[in-house]
Design a protein around this motif. Structure first.
Motif, PDB file in Angstrom:
ATOM      1  N   ILE A   1      17.509  -1.041   7.397  1.00  0.00           N
ATOM      2  CA  ILE A   1      16.319  -0.413   7.597  1.00  0.00           C
ATOM      3  C   ILE A   1      15.037  -1.094   7.053  1.00  0.00           C
ATOM      4  N   LEU A   2      14.112  -1.582   7.610  1.00  0.00           N
ATOM      5  CA  LEU A   2      13.003  -2.268   7.194  1.00  0.00           C
ATOM      6  C   LEU A   2      11.783  -1.716   7.530  1.00  0.00           C
ATOM      7  N   GLU A   3      10.861  -1.558   6.295  1.00  0.00           N
ATOM      8  CA  GLU A   3       9.662  -0.855   6.337  1.00  0.00           C
ATOM      9  C   GLU A   3       8.653  -2.221   5.988  1.00  0.00           C
ATOM     10  N   ILE A   4       7.655  -2.191   6.860  1.00  0.00           N
ATOM     11  CA  ILE A   4       6.554  -3.158   6.530  1.00  0.00           C
ATOM     12  C   ILE A   4       5.387  -2.490   5.984  1.00  0.00           C
ATOM     13  N   GLY A   5       4.836  -2.666   4.845  1.00  0.00           N
ATOM     14  CA  GLY A   5       3.919  -2.210   4.041  1.00  0.00           C
ATOM     15  C   GLY A   5       4.555  -1.274   3.248  1.00  0.00           C
ATOM     16  N   VAL A   6       4.531  -1.529   1.710  1.00  0.00           N
ATOM     17  CA  VAL A   6       5.061  -0.647   0.680  1.00  0.00           C
ATOM     18  C   VAL A   6       4.246   0.305   0.184  1.00  0.00           C
ATOM     19  N   GLY A   7       2.999   0.239   0.473  1.00  0.00           N
ATOM     20  CA  GLY A   7       2.001   1.004  -0.397  1.00  0.00           C
ATOM     21  C   GLY A   7       1.272   0.719  -1.579  1.00  0.00           C
ATOM     22  N   GLY A   8       0.222   1.368  -1.945  1.00  0.00           N
ATOM     23  CA  GLY A   8      -0.387   0.758  -3.143  1.00  0.00           C
ATOM     24  C   GLY A   8      -1.249   0.045  -3.232  1.00  0.00           C
ATOM     25  N   TYR A   9      -1.539  -0.818  -1.779  1.00  0.00           N
ATOM     26  CA  TYR A   9      -2.553  -1.679  -1.722  1.00  0.00           C
ATOM     27  C   TYR A   9      -2.565  -3.086  -2.728  1.00  0.00           C
TER      28      TYR A   9
ATOM     29  N   ILE B   1       8.665  -4.965   3.090  1.00  0.00           N
ATOM     30  CA  ILE B   1       7.839  -6.202   3.231  1.00  0.00           C
ATOM     31  C   ILE B   1       6.574  -5.670   2.709  1.00  0.00           C
ATOM     32  N   ASP B   2       5.664  -6.627   1.984  1.00  0.00           N
ATOM     33  CA  ASP B   2       4.448  -6.273   1.542  1.00  0.00           C
ATOM     34  C   ASP B   2       3.586  -7.702   1.297  1.00  0.00           C
ATOM     35  N   ILE B   3       2.255  -7.838   1.552  1.00  0.00           N
ATOM     36  CA  ILE B   3       1.551  -9.148   1.274  1.00  0.00           C
ATOM     37  C   ILE B   3       1.367  -9.247  -0.321  1.00  0.00           C
ATOM     38  N   VAL B   4       1.487  -8.127  -1.044  1.00  0.00           N
ATOM     39  CA  VAL B   4       1.243  -8.237  -2.397  1.00  0.00           C
ATOM     40  C   VAL B   4       2.489  -7.958  -2.994  1.00  0.00           C
ATOM     41  N   GLU B   5       2.816  -8.829  -4.234  1.00  0.00           N
ATOM     42  CA  GLU B   5       3.908  -8.661  -5.075  1.00  0.00           C
ATOM     43  C   GLU B   5       4.566  -7.218  -5.341  1.00  0.00           C
ATOM     44  N   LYS B   6       5.451  -6.498  -4.719  1.00  0.00           N
ATOM     45  CA  LYS B   6       6.005  -5.305  -5.127  1.00  0.00           C
ATOM     46  C   LYS B   6       7.395  -5.166  -5.669  1.00  0.00           C
TER      47      LYS B   6
ATOM     48  N   VAL C   1      -7.259  -5.583  -0.021  1.00  0.00           N
ATOM     49  CA  VAL C   1      -6.556  -5.640   1.233  1.00  0.00           C
ATOM     50  C   VAL C   1      -6.813  -4.368   1.976  1.00  0.00           C
ATOM     51  N   TYR C   2      -7.053  -3.344   1.468  1.00  0.00           N
ATOM     52  CA  TYR C   2      -7.529  -2.145   2.218  1.00  0.00           C
ATOM     53  C   TYR C   2      -8.913  -2.308   2.945  1.00  0.00           C
ATOM     54  N   LEU C   3      -9.772  -2.951   2.405  1.00  0.00           N
ATOM     55  CA  LEU C   3     -11.073  -3.145   3.098  1.00  0.00           C
ATOM     56  C   LEU C   3     -10.883  -4.072   4.127  1.00  0.00           C
ATOM     57  N   ALA C   4     -10.211  -5.242   3.856  1.00  0.00           N
ATOM     58  CA  ALA C   4     -10.115  -6.265   4.840  1.00  0.00           C
ATOM     59  C   ALA C   4      -9.525  -5.869   6.155  1.00  0.00           C
ATOM     60  N   ASN C   5      -8.387  -4.714   5.663  1.00  0.00           N
ATOM     61  CA  ASN C   5      -8.014  -4.107   7.122  1.00  0.00           C
ATOM     62  C   ASN C   5      -8.736  -3.355   7.821  1.00  0.00           C
TER      63      ASN C   5
END
Length: 297
Positions: free
Chosen positions: A63-71, A96-101, A188-192
């Protein structure tokens, strides 16, 4: 910390653990225990996931979730991953997340850092995870990025697999323009939010909802009266599309049921005979407006 406070915390933690154990098969009750802000009264995905995921909950899945949360906070997030770990006790859970998690990893939870639009990165992830059974996109809020992710990852779903697209409201939000770009650099939040790229035009063709509406048409590609039509990969490999408020769920499979009227996107001979003609051309239908197929949507 006082002894009384410590005792209360112990009782609360114990109660929380007991509830997770009791509700591990019921996402509607389980989800708010992990993150009430996301899965509480205003976030109504759990009831739909319960319906679609319940028959799979005891299976061994990837199972893959894109977006881990926590910005932008590398120490924050992972609530949904932990929830899926509880609900799917025999499965591997990937994020998967663009930020190191990666600091949020634990047994059966692995997190990859990278962009959901980076095809090379996504293929590296698949090389490690193997084919996926469920993909949940709760990542970037930019329509173009979500569409690209779908095009890349859907082919890596197993037959019978499920692709879930959350937060489809972004289809209806236009980007705010260059005057807001400086604010968008702050997080990241504002950019989105600023670069979401939706449209107030419900007929706009570039949004994720427009994509899924086209995919729904593709369920019936064998009924298209369009000689020379070339079915796309998605036409041939999507068997169900479920629309909910702010959520779309797609099932992968072999879409090959056929038609009792159309063959190769033209009328079958016995239908032409019933109409009293020898060929489709005699019906004088204008096919110039017919939509052509593409392997990307």
């Amino acid at each position: 910390m006082s002894l009384l406070t410590a005792s209360r915390n112990l009782v609360d933690n114990l109660s929380h653990h007991v509830q997770k154990t009791l509700y591990r098969k019921n996402l509607i009750k389980l989800a708010p225990l992990y993150n009430h802000a996301k899965w509480g009264d205003t976030h109504r995905f759990a009831q739909h996931y319960q319906k679609h995921f319940a028959p799979l909950s005891r299976k061994k899945l990837n199972i893959l979730e894109i977006g881990v949360g926590g910005y932008d906070d590398s120490t924050s997030g992972g609530d949904s991953l932990r929830m899926w770990k509880t609900y799917f006790p025999n499965s591997n859970i990937y994020g998967i997340d663009i930020v190191e998690k990666q600091g949020l990893e634990e047994e059966r939870i692995k997190i990859f850092k990278g962009s959901q639009t980076d095809e090379a990165f996504l293929k590296e992830v698949i090389n490690e995870t193997g084919e996926l059974d469920i993909i949940i996109d709760d990542g970037c809020s930019i329509n173009e990025h979500r569409i690209k992710t779908f095009n890349i990852l859907f082919p890596f779903l197993k037959d019978g697999g499920i692709y879930a697209e959350e937060n489809t409201h972004i289809s209806y939000w236009p980007s705010l323009g260059s005057n807001w770009s400086e604010k968008g650099e702050k997080s990241v939040y504002l950019a989105n939010c600023i670069n979401v790229g939706g449209s107030i035009d419900l007929n706009a063709s570039h949004t994720i909802m427009a994509m899924y509406k086209r995919l729904a048409d593709g369920l019936n590609y064998q009924e298209f009266l369009n000689p020379g039509y070339s079915p796309s990969y998605f036409d041939k490999h999507i068997v169900e599309v479920h629309f909910y408020h702010n959520l779309v769920i797609v099932y992968k499979g072999e879409n090959n049921e056929g038609s009792n009227i159309i063959e190769n996107n033209t009328l079958q001979p016995h239908i032409l005979q019933e109409l009293g003609v020898n060929s489709l051309e005699e019906l004088a239908i204008d096919f110039t407006t017919a939509t052509s197929a593409s392997n990307k949507v």
